[in-house]
Enzyme design. Structure first.
Site, PDB file in Angstrom:
ATOM      1  N   ASP A  37      -6.832  -0.292   6.937  1.00  0.00           N
ATOM      2  CA  ASP A  37      -5.966  -0.483   5.768  1.00  0.00           C
ATOM      3  C   ASP A  37      -6.812  -0.621   4.516  1.00  0.00           C
ATOM      4  O   ASP A  37      -7.751  -1.424   4.494  1.00  0.00           O
ATOM      5  CB  ASP A  37      -5.156  -1.781   5.917  1.00  0.00           C
ATOM      6  N   LYS A  64       2.411   4.338   4.624  1.00  0.00           N
ATOM      7  CA  LYS A  64       3.586   3.798   5.309  1.00  0.00           C
ATOM      8  C   LYS A  64       4.871   4.083   4.546  1.00  0.00           C
ATOM      9  O   LYS A  64       4.903   4.015   3.318  1.00  0.00           O
ATOM     10  CB  LYS A  64       3.457   2.275   5.439  1.00  0.00           C
ATOM     11  N   GLY A  68      -0.937  -8.812   9.759  1.00  0.00           N
ATOM     12  CA  GLY A  68      -1.276  -9.813   8.758  1.00  0.00           C
ATOM     13  C   GLY A  68      -1.467 -11.211   9.306  1.00  0.00           C
ATOM     14  O   GLY A  68      -1.488 -12.173   8.556  1.00  0.00           O
ATOM     15  N   GLY A 122      -3.132  -7.574  14.207  1.00  0.00           N
ATOM     16  CA  GLY A 122      -3.845  -8.789  14.574  1.00  0.00           C
ATOM     17  C   GLY A 122      -5.289  -8.609  14.993  1.00  0.00           C
ATOM     18  O   GLY A 122      -5.960  -9.565  15.351  1.00  0.00           O
TER      19      GLY A 122
END
Lengths: 186, 291
Positions: free
Chosen positions: B23, B80, B152, B213
């Site tokens: 990301d 996204k 997140g 995660g």
């Protein structure tokens, strides 16, 4: 015969499957110690060339692989593998390469075209592919062109394709590589 | 029967295997990711940890911001769109994105229907918690699947349970007799042809990554050992003390996930990992979005 398959990132499993279909043994190269095994050739698969190159350097494999190719180890590079053999990275092959030559994923395509010495109707899958802008020495032989661009070439014991023979159910390109190894070791 | 476009789009995912998709929110982060060895980047305005913190409605990123990232790097760029948001997907296709993530990380635009991805030329990756979800997304045209680990959080537990569940459901299908597959399709709420494919091949017809995660090289190695074919890392990198070093270490860990000695070395001196919150501490389980 035993072929080393560079397994740092990308579509290496597909190459291994194809070689197994042809009755050839393979082993994966993921770190420096793997490279010490005896081998008759090397395949550098498709994937991201920046990723593979970075890991090659990180593992200390970059120079040893370059030296072995220069000393005559047969090598077959597809897509990212073609870019890695060009002067942008290993520089063992005298080709000028344009990366992402067909643009982004929307420019990816499939076609059928002749490859000299291999067949008239070779399936070719181009995924965010490069092509060869020009060959830079007389030793480097052009094997295939699509729309006027060079997409496969051979220089001594080095074979490259901008497309992915490992993705289509046609083993002729891999057979050509194996034949190349057999001829030159005979 | 799959179209040539679908085949090409599945094949791009094959090229990403054994890689890390990171990301990024700026061209500079994208370049750091590329230099660290990312095989692709996910362009978004806010990383999931900040989306979670900010709350409210989370939407597709500004196309101009995405284009800036496309210009900064040569690796594939993903972005996204909201679940079911056909127009956002069309916009991303118009700017020639390499992969669309129809993602539960953004606020869903449709509580019932996912996008009919067969109507698009650009490829889609979708999240799945179990085999049924994965096969429904593939039937809708997804050409890549990822787990739906809680984004997140820096907590890998959900991604682990999704991957474990999917692998065990796959093994169960493989062991079934052919006449049991019809009932299995009914229970999985998935098309019979796809159920049959899994029975015969022992895997999904598309590439399957881990996501959600993943914060350390060990997390990435764990997911690879559980059967992931590559890893998405979201907040874990740019929410940590030394993004450059951590990104490179995770890339190396994915290649050498079976070598604990190398993993030990890669885990040294990475600086602060993202603090993280665990799934019991959060009120919003994004994995429950879109089934």
């Amino acid at each position: 015969m035993k072929i080393a398959v560079l397994a740092l990132q990308g579509a290496f499993a597909e190459h291994e499957q194809m070689l197994h279909q042809l009755g050839v043994e393979t082993f994966e190269v993921r770190q420096f110690s793997d490279w010490q095994q005896p081998k008759d050739g090397l395949i550098i698969p498709g994937g991201e060339s920046t990723t593979q190159s970075k890991i090659l350097h990180e593992l200390g494999l970059f120079e040893v692989i370059r030296k072995d190719i220069q000393n005559g180890l047969p090598v077959f590079g597809t897509c990212a593998g073609l870019i890695l053999l060009s002067p942008m990275h290993l520089g063992t092959m005298d080709i000028e390469v344009r990366r992402n030559a067909y643009g982004r994923q929307l420019g990816s395509f499939h076609t059928v075209a002749p490859v000299s010495g291999i067949g008239e109707d070779i399936p070719m899958t181009f995924i965010r592919a490069p092509y060869i802008e020009q060959v830079l020495s007389a030793d480097c032989q052009i094997l295939a062109q699509v729309d006027g661009h060079i997409v496969a070439a051979q220089q001594g014991r080095q074979l490259v394709s901008a497309f992915h023979p490992e993705l289509d159910n046609d083993t002729r390109f891999h057979q050509h590589f194996l034949q190349m190894i057999r001829l030159q070791s005979a | 029967m799959i179209t040539e476009r679908t085949k090409l789009n599945r094949e791009l995912a094959q090229m990403l295997k054994g890689g890390v998709i990171m990301d990024v929110t700026t061209p500079e982060q994208a370049r750091i990711a590329e230099e660290a060895g990312a095989c692709a980047v996910m362009a978004l305005e806010r990383i999931p940890a900040d989306i979670r913190a900010a709350g409210g409605v989370s939407r597709m990123s500004d196309p101009k911001m995405i284009r800036g990232i496309q210009e900064a790097v040569s690796i594939p760029v993903m972005a996204k769109c909201r679940i079911g948001h056909i127009a956002e997907a069309q916009i991303l296709q118009a700017i020639e994105i390499d992969y669309i993530d129809e993602s539960e990380v953004l606020s869903p635009a449709d509580n019932i229907y996912h996008i009919d991805k067969t109507k698009f030329d650009v490829p889609f990756v979708c999240g799945a918690k179990n085999l049924g979800e994965a096969l429904r997304r593939i039937a809708e045209g997804a050409t890549m699947i990822r787990t739906k680990g809680e984004p997140g959080t820096g907590d890998v537990v959900q991604a682990v349970s999704h991957m474990r569940l999917m692998q065990s459901e796959i093994r169960r299908l493989v062991s079934m007799s052919e006449d049991e597959l019809f009932e299995a399709a009914k229970q999985l709420q998935a098309p019979y042809e796809l159920v049959r494919y899994v029975h015969e091949n022992g895997k999904l017809p598309v590439v399957n990554f881990a996501a959600g995660g993943v914060a350390t090289p060990a997390d990435a190695a764990l997911m690879m050992q559980l059967g992931a074919e590559g890893v998405f890392v979201g907040s874990g990198i740019f929410k940590s003390g030394n993004p450059k070093k951590r990104a490179a270490a995770i890339v190396m860990a994915v290649t050498n996930y079976q070598d604990p000695k190398m993993l030990a070395k890669l885990s040294e001196d990475l600086g602060e990992a993202m603090v993280g919150i665990n799934e019991h501490e959060i009120e919003l389980l994004m994995a429950e979005r879109g089934k």
